[in-house]
Design a protein around this motif. Structure first.
Motif, PDB file in Angstrom:
ATOM      1  N   ILE A 281      -6.992  -2.544   3.725  1.00 30.14           N
ATOM      2  CA  ILE A 281      -7.629  -3.443   2.829  1.00 30.14           C
ATOM      3  C   ILE A 281      -7.521  -4.861   3.198  1.00 30.14           C
ATOM      4  CG2 ILE A 281      -7.004  -1.985   0.616  1.00 30.14           C
ATOM      5  CD1 ILE A 281      -4.698  -4.286   0.231  1.00 30.14           C
TER       6      ILE A 281
ATOM      7  N   LEU B 149       0.823  -1.206  -0.005  1.00 30.49           N
ATOM      8  CA  LEU B 149      -0.269   0.180   0.051  1.00 30.49           C
ATOM      9  C   LEU B 149       0.814   1.156   0.062  1.00 30.49           C
ATOM     10  CD1 LEU B 149      -2.851  -0.910   2.556  1.00 30.49           C
ATOM     11  CD2 LEU B 149      -3.077  -0.991   0.304  1.00 30.49           C
ATOM     12  N   PRO B 150       0.467   2.320  -0.985  1.00 31.13           N
ATOM     13  CA  PRO B 150       1.145   3.531  -0.682  1.00 31.13           C
ATOM     14  C   PRO B 150       0.847   4.110   0.617  1.00 31.13           C
ATOM     15  CG  PRO B 150      -0.246   3.426  -2.573  1.00 31.13           C
ATOM     16  CD  PRO B 150      -0.430   2.078  -1.886  1.00 31.13           C
ATOM     17  N   PRO B 151       1.497   5.281   1.116  1.00 29.32           N
ATOM     18  CA  PRO B 151       1.231   5.791   2.213  1.00 29.32           C
ATOM     19  C   PRO B 151      -0.050   6.501   2.257  1.00 29.32           C
ATOM     20  CG  PRO B 151       3.538   6.319   1.731  1.00 29.32           C
ATOM     21  CD  PRO B 151       2.861   5.733   0.571  1.00 29.32           C
ATOM     22  N   GLY B 152      -0.821   6.479   3.360  1.00 27.47           N
ATOM     23  CA  GLY B 152      -2.116   6.997   3.337  1.00 27.47           C
ATOM     24  C   GLY B 152      -3.314   6.384   2.846  1.00 27.47           C
ATOM     25  N   SER B 153      -2.899   4.951   2.122  1.00 26.26           N
ATOM     26  CA  SER B 153      -4.024   4.229   1.746  1.00 26.26           C
ATOM     27  C   SER B 153      -4.980   3.766   2.889  1.00 26.26           C
ATOM     28  CB  SER B 153      -3.612   3.059   0.870  1.00 26.26           C
ATOM     29  OG  SER B 153      -2.593   3.458  -0.175  1.00 26.26           O
ATOM     30  N   PRO B 154      -6.069   3.635   2.441  1.00 29.18           N
ATOM     31  CA  PRO B 154      -7.128   2.824   3.510  1.00 29.18           C
ATOM     32  C   PRO B 154      -6.541   1.505   3.758  1.00 29.18           C
ATOM     33  CG  PRO B 154      -8.478   3.305   1.294  1.00 29.18           C
ATOM     34  CD  PRO B 154      -6.832   4.045   1.100  1.00 29.18           C
TER      35      PRO B 154
ATOM     36  N   GLY C  16      -1.630   0.448   6.339  1.00 28.21           N
ATOM     37  CA  GLY C  16      -0.350   1.037   6.388  1.00 28.21           C
ATOM     38  C   GLY C  16       0.601  -0.058   5.594  1.00 28.21           C
ATOM     39  N   ASN C  17       1.627  -0.107   6.417  1.00 30.58           N
ATOM     40  CA  ASN C  17       2.506  -1.143   6.061  1.00 30.58           C
ATOM     41  C   ASN C  17       2.652  -2.360   7.159  1.00 30.58           C
ATOM     42  OD1 ASN C  17       3.991  -0.131   8.506  1.00 30.58           O
ATOM     43  ND2 ASN C  17       5.948   0.450   7.618  1.00 30.58           N
TER      44      ASN C  17
END
Length: 123
Positions: A61, A54-59, A79-80
């Motif tokens: 999943i 996920l890119p930073p700031g993604s909700p 996040g990560n």
């Protein structure tokens, strides 16, 4: 996902879902008709892999893996950090079915049916 077998090959294994990918190395680069001289073997820790998608700031999943035996495994990715939340089941919420994106792992890594031969009956 057999813990003792994986632990003997990958001492770093801590119990999360791991798959082994094996790819042939041919004597002549680019010539799949030449002799296989080695195999490239990699262990994929799905917790680690999904923790970097996920890119930073993604909700958050949900990620669902299904193997050739019909077994399902679920991860929540925030996040990560990916956390396995379901073993042998699909934990996603049905209200998000319209957002589903599905792909075959072989297509993601560039393997086609002429190079990939799944072992039948290993369920």
């Amino acid at each position: 996902f057999v813990y003792d077998q994986i632990k003997s090959v990958y001492p770093w294994y801590v119990g999360d879902a791991v798959n082994t990918v094996t790819y042939p190395v041919y004597e002549e680069f680019g010539n799949r008709s030449s002799q296989i001289v080695a195999f490239l073997i990699a262990g994929i820790s799905w917790n680690t892999y999904f923790g970097s998608i996920l890119p930073p700031g993604s909700p958050p999943i949900m990620v669902i893996l299904e193997n050739q035996c019909g077994q399902l495994y679920s991860w929540e990715v925030i996040g990560n950090v990916a956390t396995q939340v379901g073993k042998r089941d699909d934990r996603h919420e049905a209200k998000f079915n319209d957002l589903e994106v599905s792909s075959d792992v072989n297509s993601l890594i560039g393997v086609d049916e002429t190079t990939f031969h799944p072992t039948k009956g290993n369920c």
